[in-house]
Scaffold this motif. Structure first.
Motif, short mmCIF file in Angstrom:
data_model
loop_
_atom_site.label_atom_id
_atom_site.label_comp_id
_atom_site.label_asym_id
_atom_site.label_seq_id
_atom_site.Cartn_x
_atom_site.Cartn_y
_atom_site.Cartn_z
N MET A 1 22.07 56.23 84.78
CA MET A 1 21.35 55.77 83.59
C MET A 1 20.21 54.84 83.97
O MET A 1 19.20 54.75 83.27
CB MET A 1 22.32 55.05 82.64
N LYS A 2 20.34 54.16 85.14
CA LYS A 2 19.32 53.22 85.55
C LYS A 2 18.02 53.92 85.88
O LYS A 2 16.94 53.36 85.76
CB LYS A 2 19.82 52.42 86.77
N SER A 3 18.14 55.21 86.29
CA SER A 3 16.94 55.96 86.64
C SER A 3 16.36 56.70 85.45
O SER A 3 15.38 57.43 85.59
CB SER A 3 17.27 56.96 87.76
N TRP A 4 16.98 56.54 84.27
CA TRP A 4 16.47 57.21 83.07
C TRP A 4 15.28 56.46 82.51
O TRP A 4 15.15 55.24 82.66
CB TRP A 4 17.55 57.29 81.98
N ASP A 322 14.37 45.55 85.12
CA ASP A 322 13.13 46.22 85.53
C ASP A 322 11.90 45.40 85.15
O ASP A 322 10.94 45.27 85.94
CB ASP A 322 13.06 47.60 84.88
N VAL A 323 11.93 44.84 83.93
CA VAL A 323 10.78 44.01 83.51
C VAL A 323 10.64 42.80 84.41
O VAL A 323 9.53 42.42 84.84
CB VAL A 323 10.94 43.61 82.03
N THR A 324 11.79 42.17 84.70
CA THR A 324 11.75 40.96 85.57
C THR A 324 11.19 41.30 86.95
O THR A 324 10.38 40.54 87.53
CB THR A 324 13.17 40.40 85.70
N THR A 325 11.59 42.45 87.50
CA THR A 325 11.11 42.87 88.83
C THR A 325 9.61 43.12 88.82
O THR A 325 8.87 42.67 89.72
CB THR A 325 11.85 44.14 89.26
N VAL A 326 9.13 43.83 87.79
CA VAL A 326 7.70 44.14 87.71
C VAL A 326 6.89 42.86 87.53
O VAL A 326 5.84 42.65 88.17
CB VAL A 326 7.42 45.13 86.55
N VAL A 327 7.36 41.96 86.65
CA VAL A 327 6.65 40.70 86.42
C VAL A 327 6.61 39.87 87.70
O VAL A 327 5.60 39.25 88.04
CB VAL A 327 7.32 39.92 85.27
#
Length: 378
Positions: A1-4, A322-327
């Motif tokens: 689901m994480k790759s969805w 994912d948002v935290t990683t991108v930021v």
């Protein structure tokens, strides 16, 4: 689901929500259907108990009317009794939808129908006895008038001829006969044994007085009249015995009728008790089923809400990570640090696209930096 993708995750969450809604709706529908079936059976059991109580009421009314018919021979009571019997037969043959214990109950109702038919047969026998009794009473009344006329004729001739002794015995016989009629009529109404014994004693007195009068009035002149009186006496006493016999038969018929009514009442009361006990059993079962179904519904709803909540939290966690990683990568790049690896460039999601765009931007920045350093070296 994480790759969805986010769209795919939201679609999956919507699908799970719909599936759980369908599950809850199915459980609720099954619960409602089961409760409706249970309470429908309880209603049928209640109707059965009410119908049996109605049979008891009809039996009571039939017995009351039959007793009144026994004493009065009134046709209206006869019709009421027959109508109530027909109502009992009609109510006893109704087939209900109560399935539990139906075999035992059907056997019991068969016995009720058989006993009702026996009760009807006994009442029809009582009808015949009553009709015969009425005919006998009418014949007795006619014989009594004939006897009185014969005694009157004999008394008149004795008076004309001056037969004082014979006239006196005729008067005694006539008075005894009148009293005998009165006591017999009262016995017909009251069934008092004392009245019957008195009537029998007066009969003996009347016969003895007439025999003495016949001896005193010997001769051809009184032969025809004494013979007429003797014939009338024999006819009247024969009718009296017939009436007494009919009354005895009526009493026996009434006893048989009441015995059949008692047996029938016991059967119906047994059926009422069985139906009432079964009704209580059904109510207890329905209450238990209602509690179980309510618990199942609550558990199903809570399970569905819990699964939806956990799924939403998990998707939220994936998106936040994912948002935290991108930021974080964007902040690192904004500080001028170019020597780092952008996370998630290999992922086939929206955040993967953002990471690849950021990687392109970082690579371009690295290349621009190299060009700048090369130009400065020249």
């Amino acid at each position: 689901m994480k790759s969805w993708t986010i769209r795919k995750q939201i679609g999956a969450l919507s699908g799970v929500s719909i599936a759980f809604l369908v599950l809850v709706a199915t459980v609720s529908g099954a619960s409602v259907w089961k409760l409706n079936a249970s309470f429908s059976e309880f209603k049928n059991a209640t109707d059965r108990t009410q119908r049996l109580n109605l049979i008891l009421e009809d039996l009571l009314e039939a017995n009351t009317a039959a007793t009144a018919f026994e004493h009065t021979a009134d046709p209206s009571f006869e019709r009421i009794t027959l109508n109530e019997i027909e109502d009992i037969l009609a109510e006893s043959t109704i087939v209900d939808d109560v399935t539990a214990a139906s075999a035992d109950f059907a056997e019991l109702m068969t016995k009720v129908i058989e006993q009702t038919a026996r009760y009807k047969s006994n009442f029809e026998a009582l009808q015949e006895i009553q009709a015969s009794k009425l005919e006998s009473i009418e014949a007795l009344s006619a014989a009594g008038y004939t006897l009185q006329e014969a005694l009157g004729a004999l008394e008149g001739r004795a008076s004309i001829d001056g037969q004082t002794a014979g006239l006196k015995q005729i008067t005694v016989a006539s008075q005894a006969f009148v009293l005998k009629r009165l006591y017999l009529e009262r016995y017909i109404r009251t069934q008092s044994r004392t009245d019957l014994d008195t009537a029998i004693e007066l009969r003996s007195n009347a016969v003895a007085a007439f025999e003495r009068a016949a001896k005193l009035l010997g001769g051809a002149r009184f032969a025809d009249l004494t013979a007429s009186v003797q014939t009338s006496l024999d006819s009247y006493f024969e009718m009296s015995e017939q009436v007494i016999s009919n009354l005895s038969q009526r009493n026996q018929g009434a006893s048989a009728l009441m015995f059949a009514a008692g047996a029938m009442s016991n059967l119906v009361e047994g059926a009422v008790d069985a139906a009432a006990a079964h009704q209580v059993e059904i109510w207890a079962k329905n209450t238990r089923n209602a509690v179980i179904l309510a618990v199942v519904q609550v558990v199903s709803i809570l399970t569905a809400l819990t699964c939806l909540f956990m799924s939403a939290r998990r998707i939220q966690g994936y998106i936040r990570t994912d948002v935290t990683t991108v930021v974080s990568d964007m902040q690192t790049l904004a500080t001028g640090t170019l020597d780092f690896e952008v996370s998630g460039v290999d992922r086939d999601t929206e955040f993967g696209e953002m990471a690849r765009s950021l990687e392109v931007f970082r690579a371009n920045a690295v290349e621009a930096k190299h060009l700048h350093e090369a130009l400065r070296a020249k």
